[in-house]
Write a protein that holds these residues in place. Structure first.
Motif, mmCIF file in Angstrom:
data_model
loop_
_atom_site.group_PDB
_atom_site.id
_atom_site.type_symbol
_atom_site.label_atom_id
_atom_site.label_comp_id
_atom_site.label_asym_id
_atom_site.label_seq_id
_atom_site.Cartn_x
_atom_site.Cartn_y
_atom_site.Cartn_z
ATOM 1 N N PRO A 1 -32.817 -21.660 -46.382
ATOM 2 C CA PRO A 1 -32.183 -22.191 -47.597
ATOM 3 C C PRO A 1 -30.684 -21.910 -47.557
ATOM 4 O O PRO A 1 -30.256 -20.855 -47.071
ATOM 5 C CB PRO A 1 -32.859 -21.417 -48.733
ATOM 6 C CG PRO A 1 -34.105 -20.852 -48.140
ATOM 7 C CD PRO A 1 -33.810 -20.622 -46.701
ATOM 8 N N PRO A 2 -29.873 -22.841 -48.046
ATOM 9 C CA PRO A 2 -28.420 -22.620 -48.009
ATOM 10 C C PRO A 2 -28.011 -21.420 -48.853
ATOM 11 O O PRO A 2 -28.585 -21.153 -49.913
ATOM 12 C CB PRO A 2 -27.846 -23.920 -48.576
ATOM 13 C CG PRO A 2 -28.952 -24.524 -49.363
ATOM 14 C CD PRO A 2 -30.222 -24.130 -48.679
ATOM 15 N N LYS A 3 -27.035 -20.703 -48.354
ATOM 16 C CA LYS A 3 -26.447 -19.576 -49.076
ATOM 17 C C LYS A 3 -24.945 -19.804 -49.075
ATOM 18 O O LYS A 3 -24.371 -20.106 -48.013
ATOM 19 C CB LYS A 3 -26.817 -18.262 -48.397
ATOM 20 C CG LYS A 3 -26.519 -17.033 -49.234
ATOM 21 C CD LYS A 3 -27.121 -15.778 -48.597
ATOM 22 C CE LYS A 3 -26.845 -14.559 -49.481
ATOM 23 N NZ LYS A 3 -27.428 -13.326 -48.890
ATOM 24 N N PRO A 4 -24.269 -19.703 -50.203
ATOM 25 C CA PRO A 4 -22.875 -20.158 -50.279
ATOM 26 C C PRO A 4 -21.885 -19.397 -49.419
ATOM 27 O O PRO A 4 -20.839 -19.937 -49.062
ATOM 28 C CB PRO A 4 -22.532 -19.997 -51.766
ATOM 29 C CG PRO A 4 -23.512 -18.999 -52.292
ATOM 30 C CD PRO A 4 -24.776 -19.215 -51.505
ATOM 31 N N TYR B 1 -22.331 -28.632 -42.498
ATOM 32 C CA TYR B 1 -22.528 -28.178 -41.125
ATOM 33 C C TYR B 1 -24.010 -27.924 -40.844
ATOM 34 O O TYR B 1 -24.546 -28.373 -39.817
ATOM 35 C CB TYR B 1 -21.713 -26.907 -40.879
ATOM 36 C CG TYR B 1 -22.301 -26.018 -39.811
ATOM 37 C CD1 TYR B 1 -22.208 -26.365 -38.461
ATOM 38 C CD2 TYR B 1 -22.989 -24.844 -40.151
ATOM 39 C CE1 TYR B 1 -22.770 -25.563 -37.476
ATOM 40 C CE2 TYR B 1 -23.548 -24.038 -39.179
ATOM 41 C CZ TYR B 1 -23.448 -24.397 -37.849
ATOM 42 O OH TYR B 1 -24.015 -23.614 -36.879
ATOM 43 N N GLU B 2 -24.695 -27.218 -41.739
ATOM 44 C CA GLU B 2 -26.089 -26.857 -41.486
ATOM 45 C C GLU B 2 -26.996 -28.081 -41.401
ATOM 46 O O GLU B 2 -27.916 -28.117 -40.570
ATOM 47 C CB GLU B 2 -26.583 -25.889 -42.565
ATOM 48 C CG GLU B 2 -25.987 -24.503 -42.411
ATOM 49 C CD GLU B 2 -26.377 -23.545 -43.518
ATOM 50 O OE1 GLU B 2 -26.092 -22.342 -43.386
ATOM 51 O OE2 GLU B 2 -26.967 -24.013 -44.539
ATOM 52 N N ARG B 3 -26.771 -29.087 -42.227
ATOM 53 C CA ARG B 3 -27.593 -30.301 -42.156
ATOM 54 C C ARG B 3 -27.513 -30.930 -40.758
ATOM 55 O O ARG B 3 -28.535 -31.280 -40.164
ATOM 56 C CB ARG B 3 -27.145 -31.314 -43.220
ATOM 57 C CG ARG B 3 -27.642 -31.014 -44.614
ATOM 58 C CD ARG B 3 -27.455 -32.224 -45.520
ATOM 59 N NE ARG B 3 -26.051 -32.587 -45.688
ATOM 60 C CZ ARG B 3 -25.266 -32.119 -46.658
ATOM 61 N NH1 ARG B 3 -25.757 -31.252 -47.552
ATOM 62 N NH2 ARG B 3 -24.000 -32.497 -46.757
ATOM 63 N N GLU B 4 -26.295 -31.077 -40.247
ATOM 64 C CA GLU B 4 -26.127 -31.662 -38.922
ATOM 65 C C GLU B 4 -26.666 -30.731 -37.839
ATOM 66 O O GLU B 4 -27.348 -31.179 -36.901
ATOM 67 C CB GLU B 4 -24.644 -31.960 -38.680
ATOM 68 C CG GLU B 4 -24.337 -32.718 -37.396
ATOM 69 C CD GLU B 4 -24.293 -31.842 -36.151
ATOM 70 O OE1 GLU B 4 -24.504 -32.380 -35.050
ATOM 71 O OE2 GLU B 4 -24.069 -30.614 -36.287
ATOM 72 N N MET B 5 -26.386 -29.445 -37.970
ATOM 73 C CA MET B 5 -26.785 -28.477 -36.943
ATOM 74 C C MET B 5 -28.294 -28.381 -36.835
ATOM 75 O O MET B 5 -28.852 -28.335 -35.723
ATOM 76 C CB MET B 5 -26.180 -27.110 -37.259
ATOM 77 C CG MET B 5 -26.496 -26.026 -36.230
ATOM 78 S SD MET B 5 -28.004 -25.098 -36.593
ATOM 79 C CE MET B 5 -27.506 -24.157 -38.027
ATOM 80 N N PHE B 6 -29.007 -28.355 -37.972
ATOM 81 C CA PHE B 6 -30.467 -28.244 -37.914
ATOM 82 C C PHE B 6 -31.078 -29.402 -37.125
ATOM 83 O O PHE B 6 -31.960 -29.211 -36.299
ATOM 84 C CB PHE B 6 -31.055 -28.220 -39.324
ATOM 85 C CG PHE B 6 -30.793 -26.956 -40.102
ATOM 86 C CD1 PHE B 6 -30.661 -25.737 -39.463
ATOM 87 C CD2 PHE B 6 -30.695 -26.987 -41.487
ATOM 88 C CE1 PHE B 6 -30.424 -24.565 -40.174
ATOM 89 C CE2 PHE B 6 -30.463 -25.830 -42.214
ATOM 90 C CZ PHE B 6 -30.329 -24.615 -41.559
ATOM 91 N N GLU B 7 -30.591 -30.613 -37.364
ATOM 92 C CA GLU B 7 -31.135 -31.777 -36.679
ATOM 93 C C GLU B 7 -30.783 -31.752 -35.191
ATOM 94 O O GLU B 7 -31.640 -31.976 -34.329
ATOM 95 C CB GLU B 7 -30.621 -33.065 -37.331
ATOM 96 C CG GLU B 7 -31.148 -34.325 -36.670
ATOM 97 C CD GLU B 7 -30.679 -35.588 -37.381
ATOM 98 O OE1 GLU B 7 -30.979 -36.682 -36.863
ATOM 99 O OE2 GLU B 7 -30.010 -35.485 -38.436
ATOM 100 N N ARG B 8 -29.512 -31.486 -34.891
ATOM 101 C CA ARG B 8 -29.056 -31.517 -33.493
ATOM 102 C C ARG B 8 -29.727 -30.432 -32.658
ATOM 103 O O ARG B 8 -30.223 -30.700 -31.550
ATOM 104 C CB ARG B 8 -27.531 -31.346 -33.462
ATOM 105 C CG ARG B 8 -26.947 -31.092 -32.079
ATOM 106 C CD ARG B 8 -25.436 -31.081 -32.105
ATOM 107 N NE ARG B 8 -24.871 -30.312 -33.191
ATOM 108 C CZ ARG B 8 -24.691 -28.990 -33.186
ATOM 109 N NH1 ARG B 8 -25.040 -28.276 -32.116
ATOM 110 N NH2 ARG B 8 -24.154 -28.365 -34.222
ATOM 111 N N THR B 9 -29.757 -29.214 -33.162
ATOM 112 C CA THR B 9 -30.280 -28.115 -32.357
ATOM 113 C C THR B 9 -31.801 -28.113 -32.311
ATOM 114 O O THR B 9 -32.383 -27.609 -31.339
ATOM 115 C CB THR B 9 -29.763 -26.764 -32.875
ATOM 116 O OG1 THR B 9 -30.198 -26.554 -34.222
ATOM 117 C CG2 THR B 9 -28.244 -26.710 -32.814
ATOM 118 N N SER B 10 -32.453 -28.677 -33.322
ATOM 119 C CA SER B 10 -33.917 -28.803 -33.245
ATOM 120 C C SER B 10 -34.305 -29.713 -32.095
ATOM 121 O O SER B 10 -35.247 -29.422 -31.340
ATOM 122 C CB SER B 10 -34.482 -29.337 -34.560
ATOM 123 O OG SER B 10 -34.343 -28.393 -35.596
#
Length: 377
Positions: A281-284, A331-340
């Motif tokens: 979950p995102p944390k600010p 960043y996390e949205r893109e990173m989760f998809e790319r690195t998965s």
């Protein structure tokens, strides 16, 4: 606002550099006491990670230290049968060049302002915008970026996930100054990568810029405590080399000669990974990059993903300089998809390496890439 990066590996350095290029300051906290405190490993196959170096304004400098010939590959069976040889033409594009990890790290370090890295800062914990280090010192932050690798301490602020052993144990050895000391073995290995894939065992030899051949002998489908039962006496290098050769019965003596020629550096490594597709979950005020976020099997994607993580997080922060939580979410949205996707591909390749007929499966994997090349055979 203060951006604190824990870990001065490739991902953390790429992030700091892209931020610097965009006029944003960051502080890197690194547990090592100095930049030269320990060796940095062998060669890296940098492909998708080249985008990060372009964003960092360092692509020309990267090309100057990259080794095109490092793309060469030889694939063999344990009896010495050569399955595939791919030699790189001198004018080949630098699509997947090899680069010494130490050289790449130095390039990134030297591109940062003096004092950007605080050495000897072993991260212990963080709370209420304050970092706590093992030496008792503290530092404040508005955004904390965990770039502290496989055994990340920052990761615990976001997820309970921990690396798990994947059934692979590696013994690393090496031959120094191979062209002078063992020219016959140097010619056999070639200029790049030399792979021998057997039943549950592989040997990967890799030419390094400094003339050393770095060798990893992998034992698959083995337990995490396998080193305790393997009979390898790591405190006695000559006996360890002899035991490694014993563990390769039936292998061509020309291949096991690589082990016999090694120096006294014998390093055991247990291979662990994080779950494929790990998210949180995102944390600010906290995020992760590199192995801290997505530890993968060591098949060529980890360093590239770390470089991209750092660069793309840096670009997101540059686009949202007054809204770090929004930048981290983007960043996390893109990173989760790319690195998965990269982790799934790495896991599939790892399964090939662990298969009983690994050499033939790997040949099938590589041949589509090599079949149109006039240099492959």
């Amino acid at each position: 606002m203060t951006i604190a990066i824990v870990g001065a590996g490739l991902g953390g350095l790429a992030l700091a550099r892209v931020l610097h290029v965009n006029g944003i300051d960051a502080v890197l906290h690194e547990r090592e006491p100095s930049r030269d405190a320990r060796g940095q490993g062998g060669m890296l196959d940098i492909h998708s990670g080249q985008r990060a170096l372009r964003e960092a304004g360092l692509i020309d400098e990267f090309h100057a230290i990259a080794r095109s010939e490092g793309q060469d590959m030889r694939l063999l069976e344990p009896d010495g049968t050569l399955l595939l040889q791919e030699d790189t033409p001198d004018d080949a594009p630098l699509e997947r060049p090899e680069v010494d990890r130490a050289d790449l790290r130095d390039l990134l370090l030297d591109s940062l302002p003096a004092g950007a890295v605080r050495w000897g800062r072993a991260f212990e914990s963080a709370d209420n915008g304050v970092l706590h280090f093992a030496d008792g010192s503290t530092a404040t932050y508005d955004l904390l970026v965990g770039a502290d690798g496989a055994n990340s301490r920052v990761r615990a602020l976001l997820t309970d996930a921990r690396p798990a052993h994947i059934g692979q144990n590696v013994v690393e050895v090496g031959i120094p100054d191979v062209d002078r000391t063992h020219p016959d073995l140097a010619a056999m290995v070639g200029r790049g990568n030399y792979w021998v894939l057997g039943d549950g065992i592989s040997l990967a030899a890799q030419r390094n810029r400094d003339g050393r051949v770095r060798i990893g002998i992998s034992f698959y489908n083995t337990a995490e405590n396998w080193f305790d039962t393997s009979g390898i006496p790591f405190d006695d290098p000559p006996a360890a080399r002899a035991r490694l050769i014993e563990l390769l019965p039936g292998w061509d003596p020309r291949i096991t000669a690589l082990i016999a020629a090694c120096d006294d550096t014998v390093v055991p490594r247990s291979i662990t990974t994080l779950p494929v597709g790990l998210t949180w979950p995102p944390k600010p005020d906290v995020t992760l990059i590199g192995d801290a976020a997505h530890l993968m099997p060591p098949v060529g994607e980890g360093a590239n993903m770390a470089l991209l993580d750092g660069a793309l997080l840096g670009l997101a922060l540059a686009e949202h300089p007054d809204d770090f939580p929004a930048a981290a979410r983007e960043y996390e949205r893109e990173m989760f998809e790319r690195t998965s996707a990269a982790a799934r591909m790495s896991a599939d390749l790892q399964e090939l390496l662990m298969a009983p007929d690994a050499s033939r499966k790997m040949l099938d994997f590589f041949q589509p890439r090599c079949s149109d090349s006039p240099t492959s055979s």
